[in-house]
Design a protein around this motif. Sequence first.
Motif, PDB file in Angstrom:
ATOM      1  N   ARG A 153     -22.961  29.773   5.053  1.00 34.98           N
ATOM      2  CA  ARG A 153     -22.193  31.057   4.394  1.00 34.98           C
ATOM      3  C   ARG A 153     -22.337  32.271   5.322  1.00 34.98           C
ATOM      4  NH1 ARG A 153     -25.566  29.558  -0.282  1.00 34.98           N
ATOM      5  NH2 ARG A 153     -26.409  31.686  -0.008  1.00 34.98           N
ATOM      6  N   ALA A 154     -23.266  32.326   5.996  1.00 31.47           N
ATOM      7  CA  ALA A 154     -23.682  33.301   6.869  1.00 31.47           C
ATOM      8  C   ALA A 154     -22.470  33.432   8.127  1.00 31.47           C
ATOM      9  CB  ALA A 154     -24.952  33.487   7.357  1.00 31.47           C
ATOM     10  N   LEU A 155     -22.319  32.254   8.820  1.00 25.35           N
ATOM     11  CA  LEU A 155     -21.496  31.969   9.927  1.00 25.35           C
ATOM     12  C   LEU A 155     -20.113  32.156   9.477  1.00 25.35           C
ATOM     13  CD1 LEU A 155     -22.983  28.944  11.716  1.00 25.35           C
ATOM     14  CD2 LEU A 155     -23.352  31.352  11.819  1.00 25.35           C
ATOM     15  N   ALA A 156     -19.770  31.969   8.096  1.00 26.64           N
ATOM     16  CA  ALA A 156     -18.292  32.125   7.680  1.00 26.64           C
ATOM     17  C   ALA A 156     -18.002  33.706   7.444  1.00 26.64           C
ATOM     18  CB  ALA A 156     -18.229  31.136   6.288  1.00 26.64           C
ATOM     19  N   ALA A 157     -19.260  34.276   7.051  1.00 28.21           N
ATOM     20  CA  ALA A 157     -19.107  35.856   6.995  1.00 28.21           C
ATOM     21  C   ALA A 157     -18.785  36.499   8.283  1.00 28.21           C
ATOM     22  CB  ALA A 157     -20.120  36.203   6.206  1.00 28.21           C
ATOM     23  N   ALA A 158     -19.487  35.792   9.338  1.00 27.80           N
ATOM     24  CA  ALA A 158     -19.516  36.418  10.764  1.00 27.80           C
ATOM     25  C   ALA A 158     -18.180  36.534  11.273  1.00 27.80           C
ATOM     26  CB  ALA A 158     -20.422  35.598  11.523  1.00 27.80           C
ATOM     27  N   LEU A 159     -17.368  34.954  10.840  1.00 27.70           N
ATOM     28  CA  LEU A 159     -16.100  34.884  11.383  1.00 27.70           C
ATOM     29  C   LEU A 159     -14.990  36.069  10.634  1.00 27.70           C
ATOM     30  CD1 LEU A 159     -13.732  33.318  12.796  1.00 27.70           C
ATOM     31  CD2 LEU A 159     -13.614  31.830  10.850  1.00 27.70           C
ATOM     32  N   ALA A 160     -15.292  36.042   9.484  1.00 24.28           N
ATOM     33  CA  ALA A 160     -14.595  37.266   8.506  1.00 24.28           C
ATOM     34  C   ALA A 160     -14.731  38.512   9.003  1.00 24.28           C
ATOM     35  CB  ALA A 160     -14.922  36.883   6.991  1.00 24.28           C
ATOM     36  N   ARG A 161     -15.822  38.786   9.360  1.00 25.83           N
ATOM     37  CA  ARG A 161     -16.213  40.064   9.685  1.00 25.83           C
ATOM     38  C   ARG A 161     -15.976  40.621  10.927  1.00 25.83           C
ATOM     39  NH1 ARG A 161     -21.621  43.855   7.721  1.00 25.83           N
ATOM     40  NH2 ARG A 161     -21.089  45.605   9.057  1.00 25.83           N
ATOM     41  N   GLY A 163     -14.677  38.428  13.559  1.00 24.49           N
ATOM     42  CA  GLY A 163     -13.194  37.714  14.075  1.00 24.49           C
ATOM     43  C   GLY A 163     -13.383  36.818  14.981  1.00 24.49           C
ATOM     44  N   PHE A 164     -14.648  36.218  15.234  1.00 28.84           N
ATOM     45  CA  PHE A 164     -14.602  35.093  16.116  1.00 28.84           C
ATOM     46  C   PHE A 164     -15.986  34.195  15.553  1.00 28.84           C
ATOM     47  CE2 PHE A 164     -18.018  37.964  17.536  1.00 28.84           C
ATOM     48  CZ  PHE A 164     -19.141  37.082  17.972  1.00 28.84           C
ATOM     49  N   PRO A 165     -15.652  32.787  15.780  1.00 30.96           N
ATOM     50  CA  PRO A 165     -16.426  31.778  15.057  1.00 30.96           C
ATOM     51  C   PRO A 165     -17.854  32.006  15.883  1.00 30.96           C
ATOM     52  CG  PRO A 165     -14.845  30.949  16.699  1.00 30.96           C
ATOM     53  CD  PRO A 165     -14.582  32.098  16.566  1.00 30.96           C
ATOM     54  N   ALA A 166     -18.711  31.460  15.086  1.00 29.72           N
ATOM     55  CA  ALA A 166     -20.312  31.136  15.813  1.00 29.72           C
ATOM     56  C   ALA A 166     -20.779  29.702  15.263  1.00 29.72           C
ATOM     57  CB  ALA A 166     -21.185  32.116  15.204  1.00 29.72           C
ATOM     58  N   ASP A 167     -21.672  28.938  15.934  1.00 28.84           N
ATOM     59  CA  ASP A 167     -21.975  27.827  15.542  1.00 28.84           C
ATOM     60  C   ASP A 167     -23.563  27.901  15.531  1.00 28.84           C
ATOM     61  OD1 ASP A 167     -19.676  26.109  16.050  1.00 28.84           O
ATOM     62  OD2 ASP A 167     -20.301  26.137  18.071  1.00 28.84           O
ATOM     63  N   GLY A 168     -23.769  26.876  14.509  1.00 35.14           N
ATOM     64  CA  GLY A 168     -25.334  26.504  14.229  1.00 35.14           C
ATOM     65  C   GLY A 168     -25.503  25.183  14.781  1.00 35.14           C
ATOM     66  N   VAL A 169     -26.931  24.925  15.329  1.00 28.93           N
ATOM     67  CA  VAL A 169     -27.402  23.707  15.861  1.00 28.93           C
ATOM     68  C   VAL A 169     -28.535  23.192  15.181  1.00 28.93           C
ATOM     69  CG1 VAL A 169     -28.013  22.767  18.168  1.00 28.93           C
ATOM     70  CG2 VAL A 169     -26.283  24.664  18.089  1.00 28.93           C
ATOM     71  N   VAL A 170     -28.483  21.796  14.755  1.00 31.15           N
ATOM     72  CA  VAL A 170     -29.419  21.227  14.188  1.00 31.15           C
ATOM     73  C   VAL A 170     -30.132  19.961  15.268  1.00 31.15           C
ATOM     74  CG1 VAL A 170     -30.238  19.505  12.605  1.00 31.15           C
ATOM     75  CG2 VAL A 170     -28.537  21.235  11.815  1.00 31.15           C
ATOM     76  N   ILE A 171     -31.274  20.342  15.495  1.00 29.39           N
ATOM     77  CA  ILE A 171     -32.022  19.418  16.484  1.00 29.39           C
ATOM     78  C   ILE A 171     -33.184  18.852  15.921  1.00 29.39           C
ATOM     79  CG2 ILE A 171     -33.265  19.015  18.864  1.00 29.39           C
ATOM     80  CD1 ILE A 171     -31.531  21.631  19.679  1.00 29.39           C
ATOM     81  N   GLY A 172     -33.215  17.390  15.887  1.00 27.82           N
ATOM     82  CA  GLY A 172     -34.430  16.773  15.391  1.00 27.82           C
ATOM     83  C   GLY A 172     -34.379  16.158  13.961  1.00 27.82           C
ATOM     84  N   SER A 173     -33.203  16.217  13.170  1.00 23.67           N
ATOM     85  CA  SER A 173     -32.996  15.828  12.091  1.00 23.67           C
ATOM     86  C   SER A 173     -31.589  15.528  11.766  1.00 23.67           C
ATOM     87  CB  SER A 173     -33.490  17.033  11.131  1.00 23.67           C
ATOM     88  OG  SER A 173     -33.233  16.655   9.832  1.00 23.67           O
ATOM     89  N   GLY A 365     -26.642  42.128  11.124  1.00 25.61           N
ATOM     90  CA  GLY A 365     -25.576  43.020  10.934  1.00 25.61           C
ATOM     91  C   GLY A 365     -24.451  42.510   9.957  1.00 25.61           C
ATOM     92  N   LEU A 366     -24.725  41.684   9.047  1.00 25.00           N
ATOM     93  CA  LEU A 366     -23.720  41.156   8.171  1.00 25.00           C
ATOM     94  C   LEU A 366     -24.161  41.754   6.874  1.00 25.00           C
ATOM     95  CD1 LEU A 366     -23.965  37.184   9.214  1.00 25.00           C
ATOM     96  CD2 LEU A 366     -22.138  39.154   9.845  1.00 25.00           C
ATOM     97  N   GLY A 367     -23.304  41.411   5.945  1.00 22.85           N
ATOM     98  CA  GLY A 367     -23.483  41.958   4.337  1.00 22.85           C
ATOM     99  C   GLY A 367     -24.230  40.900   3.570  1.00 22.85           C
ATOM    100  N   ALA A 368     -25.548  41.232   3.715  1.00 18.12           N
ATOM    101  CA  ALA A 368     -26.397  40.138   2.869  1.00 18.12           C
ATOM    102  C   ALA A 368     -26.100  40.032   1.535  1.00 18.12           C
ATOM    103  CB  ALA A 368     -28.032  40.820   3.384  1.00 18.12           C
ATOM    104  N   SER A 369     -25.715  40.975   0.837  1.00 16.12           N
ATOM    105  CA  SER A 369     -25.738  40.677  -0.591  1.00 16.12           C
ATOM    106  C   SER A 369     -24.499  39.881  -1.124  1.00 16.12           C
ATOM    107  CB  SER A 369     -25.469  42.150  -1.175  1.00 16.12           C
ATOM    108  OG  SER A 369     -26.326  43.007  -1.021  1.00 16.12           O
ATOM    109  N   ALA A 370     -23.583  39.764  -0.325  1.00  8.56           N
ATOM    110  CA  ALA A 370     -22.294  38.990  -0.565  1.00  8.56           C
ATOM    111  C   ALA A 370     -22.715  37.592  -0.291  1.00  8.56           C
ATOM    112  CB  ALA A 370     -21.201  39.321   0.421  1.00  8.56           C
ATOM    113  N   ILE A 371     -23.521  37.328   0.831  1.00  5.99           N
ATOM    114  CA  ILE A 371     -23.925  36.129   1.400  1.00  5.99           C
ATOM    115  C   ILE A 371     -24.804  35.324   0.478  1.00  5.99           C
ATOM    116  CG2 ILE A 371     -25.027  34.638   3.150  1.00  5.99           C
ATOM    117  CD1 ILE A 371     -23.698  36.744   5.165  1.00  5.99           C
ATOM    118  N   MET A 372     -25.800  36.207  -0.087  1.00  4.43           N
ATOM    119  CA  MET A 372     -26.832  35.864  -0.757  1.00  4.43           C
ATOM    120  C   MET A 372     -26.537  35.747  -2.244  1.00  4.43           C
ATOM    121  SD  MET A 372     -29.336  35.056   1.443  1.00  4.43           S
ATOM    122  CE  MET A 372     -30.665  35.045   0.433  1.00  4.43           C
TER     123      MET A 372
END
Length: 384
Positions: A153-161, A163-173, A365-372
């Motif tokens: 949800r946070a990465l989707a909010a970052a794109l919306a606010r 204007g560019f996408p960001a990735d999360g990376v999972v290592i070891g699982s 610097g994201l809107g925590a209330s909307a994400i949470m």
Amino acid sequence: MKRRSFLSMSAAAGATLCVCGVSGVCSVPSMRACASVATHIEALRRPFGKLLILVELKGGNDGLNTVIPFADPAYYRLRKNIGIKREQAIQLDARTALHPSLEPLMPLWQNRQLAIVQGVGYARPNLSHFRSMEIWDTASRADEYLRDGWLTRALAAALARQGFPADGVVIGSAEMGPLANGARAGENGTAQTVARLHPVQGESQLKTVFPASPFGESIRTAMQMLEAHTRLTRQTRAARSRGVAAIRLTLDGFDTHYNQPERHRLLLAQLADGLAAMRSALIELGRWNDSLVMTYAEFGRHPRENDSYGTEHGTAAPHFLMGGRVLGGLHGLAPDFGQLDGNGNLPAGLDFRRLYATVLGPWWGLGASAIMHERLEPMPLLRV
């Protein structure tokens, strides 16, 4: 081990790596696929401002033997056999100490770059590994079921606010955890990638020595990925585009129902050595001041030892945050054995979602209330 290219190192480490973007697609969480997921130019050109590195202590870490309330006689009454002796522990103040295996973290503590947040949990705790981890991964209430991970949800909010996408990376699982439902399964049941992923060419230049353990190799993979990202950014002089915002690492084995003292000692030694190496690598990469490292787990352990020299599932526990902008010291509420619940467990003194709100608001610097999905006050854990 001789240093080779990032691609070779990640394959040798046996670490599972997934890159998961807000487009809703992830790479396949398998060893074979990971050999080709080292990095790629389109997904790793520029940092997403500040980096979050989550370290999952899978199985539920025993917080009372990690951050030790040695001045409280109740601790030793409840743990006659497995309690950490006061003379062996690393004293932090007049009441609190660290497990001796955590000695590699003391330079961080002394530099005020390690925060220890005590009493972290949630109301009406669930002691099932699966359900409690789902609560932590989705940042839900105990009686609430959410589909998406909180980082999804946070990465989707970052794109919306922004204007560019960001990735999360999972290592070891193979489990996506806080990035749950950022992936889309293909027709054959496997995940599909956004774009073709290319291995990084060239040797790693990192001088940091990483621990010779699966957790240490996962950290090596993460740091070499960041190194490759930095190199590609400099080479391409890319304009603002996609970047890595979060990395999730996993250290497994904390479900210590029996023979806990030796098992826990080795686990905490892996954790401390790994975090110390991570700090060295982030400093070497020039990323220490824009990186925030945070541990989390599904729950703690029961205050009373069991008959197998171990502990059963518990509730509230301490967690660590470290980084160049972390406000070090003790935070949260110390364990109070006079306030145990009807099952003999510690009540939560701090809602874990306030840690997430600290990441989302003050850090990103994201809107925590909307994400949470509700308003949660951030913790004063960061230097302005």
